[in-house]
Design an enzyme around this catalytic site. Sequence first.
Site, PDB file in Angstrom:
ATOM      1  N   HIS A   1      38.780  33.580  26.713  1.00 51.64           N
ATOM      2  CA  HIS A   1      38.458  34.921  27.206  1.00 51.64           C
ATOM      3  C   HIS A   1      39.610  35.542  27.997  1.00 51.64           C
ATOM      4  CE1 HIS A   1      37.046  32.827  31.003  1.00 51.64           C
ATOM      5  NE2 HIS A   1      37.597  33.894  31.535  1.00 51.64           N
TER       6      HIS A   1
ATOM      7  N   SER B   1      40.261  31.837  35.965  1.00 50.34           N
ATOM      8  CA  SER B   1      39.967  31.448  34.587  1.00 50.34           C
ATOM      9  C   SER B   1      41.193  30.870  33.897  1.00 50.34           C
ATOM     10  CB  SER B   1      39.452  32.652  33.793  1.00 50.34           C
ATOM     11  OG  SER B   1      38.217  33.088  34.281  1.00 50.34           O
TER      12      SER B   1
END
Length: 539
Positions: A112, A222
């Site tokens: 992502h 992330s």
Amino acid sequence: MKRSLTFVCAILLLGAASYGQQGNPAASPPEQPQGPPATVPSRSVPPAQAVVPVPVPVAPPKPNGPVQKSLVRITATSVEPDYKAPWNAGALQRGVGAGFVISGNRILTNAHVVSSSRYLIVERESDPNKYPATVQFIANDCDLALITVSAPDFFKNMVPLQFGGIPALESTVSAYGYPIGGERMSVTAGIVSRIDFQLYTHSSIDQHLAIQISAQINPGNSGGPVMQSGKVMGVAFQGYSGDVAQGVAYMIPTPVINRFLKDVSNGHYDKYVDLALSYSKLQNPAQRKFLGLKDDDRGVLVNTVVEAGPSATVLRPGDVLLTIDGHSIASDGNVELEGERADFQEVVERKFKGDSVKLDIWRDKQPMTVKIEFLKTAWPYLIQGHSYDVRPRYVLYGGLLFQPLSLDLMEAYRPTDLRLRHFFEYFILEQLYLQHPDVIVLANILPDPINTYLAPYRGGIVDEINGKKIRTLDDLARTFAETPERFVIRMIGDGPPLVLDRNKVEAAREQIKTRYNVLKEQNLEEKPESKSPEQANNI
């Protein structure tokens, strides 16, 4: 975390200063002239209080070594598709994430962080330069990706990180990254609080092994490593925010990472394989007795077998699964795997396209052993997950925008039609894909005199046109390419058909295209956008 630590330190230091003031001897009072002693009221004097020393916090040594030599900051410029006007390029977005160097001059990060990206920039600690990067492999189903930098000196002095195993519950791990857009490395620590199957929100359909940690995971973390004793225990990838939960975050554990790296070792990512079935737990004694099972707390009941999956010719509804590759399946669906209890499908999770799996089953009150020879991905599940790096499929005719049903479409339009929601929710369980491989939805209407008063049909599902069943978007495009006097479009359910005059549609075509800036009236294939052929093969 850093801010709260500073606050605690400040309180402790103030406390130490306060105790220091109490411990100092009082200044001698000035001498008074001699005279009769003054009368002092009697009062009780408290006993002297012992001074409790407060230690000053000392920063611990780095438990994982010089992580700065392995960590990178990734800036991605991406384009998100516009499902309401799919002929447009989409909205431009920019995001920041983390990654870390592994063997082979590769950088591991989350899918992502780089999905739908058009331009990637990678930065190193203490290096003012920004390096363009490219995606090598991306696995949206397990939210992992490999990228690399072509600059010849980029990996010089970078230290590849090594992978560990699954950390023990209640052990401490450290998460590294660049949260909230920071340009310097941030470290947060937490404990391992749960090891379980969890939904991976990037795809919104895949469930894999995940490890819950109490370390703070924020945007920018992330893709960063979560480490223990100098080794990577996982990749930070998602967490809760707002009022849902506090201090709950997840990392992708090394079994999932190792599977991804092994899958791409042949130059192509084949995705996860699946048994493609649904099951029920068998913990109710009466139900077990009805099925002829022993009261030994073993087995789960098969409810649905997906016709497009690998189990279709081997298993059937009503079978009870007793073991999988020699692992006994408990009545709650768990097996013992490497000393841990895990969902029995974790056994299949670690396999690859073309592998086989052996099952002991209970069918018609008799034991049997079966083998599923060729494991693969079941395509019907894709409708219920997000798509990335592709342009939406659609057909525009007479200002009517037809699109196949998908999770992205549902999120773009937020339909309230119960029939449409039923088709989405039960597409697999009721095997609706057998009659409608594409569920063709009249998603939008571009107003024009030729399509006035057709608003009630918006959100309807196309069943047939001029008596022909419409199963796929290709069927729809071919039908609209024919030359009848009119098109009679019947939707699923009751109600009159939608009718279009072909000659009037043709006469208004260019006017509609110009008015709404439609560059292309149809896109029938999901192809990667703005990718080189090599990258397209790897996605």
